[in-house]
Design a protein around this motif. Structure first.
Motif: not given
Length: 369
Positions: A16, A107, A113, A117
């Protein structure tokens, strides 16, 4: 799915960045992870254009960089390049996870992100998410498909499988005793310890509307005897026609404050945007506030402010209505009403959550193990 080896430390990748609203909770959780698992290996992932390039190394945390890939909102050249750029960002994310031997990815949302992810899901690495806003962002809505371990800052946030934990924040803010810290905070900020104090901030990037309205109100504020700490935002200092910093009796301006706990402690009242981090910190510290929600995006800032406003802990004014006239009609009378300010602060404190960073760190460790 990976599991930490008993022969090596836990490895956590924290994703992040961009604004302080993403970086601050990430660092708060990292600090609690260090306390829970002292030998854990922590790696933050951000972009070269965000505040993380300064704040993450300053916190003693290693930082890896990937390209920031915003989702295109209209058909244009960026839209044509998006698939290739996203594939490259996912590939870079997979390389980072592999080299870090990541056991879990944490995250906080934002453009960084999304590829992290996707890469973690494809690699079978557990994902833990914190959603700061009442209305979830795109990246965290995507990430929520791949995990059931999600913490939210607001009780009303709708993400499947989420639990309400509050907003992770630095211990200096979460543990702040405003009354006890006020004299030292005002001294550190160059303020008069005995004067009613208004703190105005548009966040780390500043807010042009707030800055302009305040500059037009300086004569009235000076006449009232109220002192002002104006945090203008990076590169947004207010200057006079000669190019010098704008000056007025009792007016102090800085671009940035390292350690917002000083600003919360110094303030009798704060004027600010309604980002999730700011709203949560106002509540946790019991600071009376006037919110001027940012009028763009999906309206999340107005939603963020709603609970405190409904419970009498804060006021809210639309960005288009925040003006010198509004300040004269509403802000100055409020600053003179000490009982009301005390009541607002008490109401804010009753809705504050101070241990969210620890809760999220425990979720991260639990997901990895």
């Amino acid at each position: 799915m990976t599991n930490p080896s008993p022969n090596r430390p836990l490895s956590v990748v924290l994703a992040g960045g961009g604004s302080a609203g993403h970086v601050s909770p990430l660092l708060a959780v990292a600090a609690k992870l260090r306390a829970l698992v002292p030998d854990a290996k922590l790696l933050a992932v951000g972009s070269a254009s965000g505040l993380e390039t300064r704040l993450v190394p300053a916190a003693g945390l290693e930082l890896a960089l990937i390209d920031r890939v915003p989702m295109p909102r209209r058909p244009n050249a960026d839209a044509l390049k998006f698939p290739m750029r996203m594939r490259r960002a996912i590939a870079d994310s997979r390389r980072i996870l592999r080299e870090a031997r990541a056991d879990v990815v944490f995250g906080v949302g934002g453009f960084i992100c999304t590829p992290m992810y996707l890469a973690a899901h494809r690699a079978g690495i557990p994902i833990v998410i914190h959603e700061a806003n009442l209305r979830p962002g795109l990246a965290n809505r995507l990430g929520a498909r791949y995990t059931g371990t999600i913490g939210t800052a607001f009780e009303q946030t709708a993400l499947r499988g989420s639990v309400w934990v509050g907003m992770p924040m630095r211990a200096e803010v979460a543990d702040l005793d405003r009354a006890a810290a006020r004299p030292a905070a005002r001294q550190a900020l160059g303020l008069d310890p005995g004067k009613t104090t208004l703190v105005v901030t548009g966040g780390s990037l500043g807010a042009v509307r707030i800055n302009e309205a305040l500059s037009r109100s300086l004569p009235a504020l000076a006449e009232s005897g109220i002192q002002v700490l104006h945090i203008t935002g990076a590169g947004k200092s207010l200057k006079d026609q000669a190019g010098n910093l704008l000056r007025a009796p009792g007016y102090h301006q800085v671009e940035y404050v390292d350690g917002m706990e000083l600003a919360y402690a110094a303030a009798d009242l704060m004027v600010c945007r309604a980002g999730a981090g700011t709203v949560s910190e106002v509540a946790a510290t019991g600071t009376p506030a006037v919110f001027v929600p940012l009028p763009v995006g999906n309206g999340e800032q107005a939603l963020n402010a709603g609970t405190l406003v409904r419970h009498g802990a804060a006021l809210a004014v639309a960005d288009k209505d925040f003006s010198a006239d509004w300040i004269a009609a509403n802000l100055l009378p409020l600053l003179r009403d000490e009982p009301r300010l005390i009541a607002m602060g008490d109401a804010a404190g009753r809705h504050g959550i101070r241990d969210a960073a620890l809760k999220m760190a425990e979720l991260v460790v639990g997901a990895a193990r």
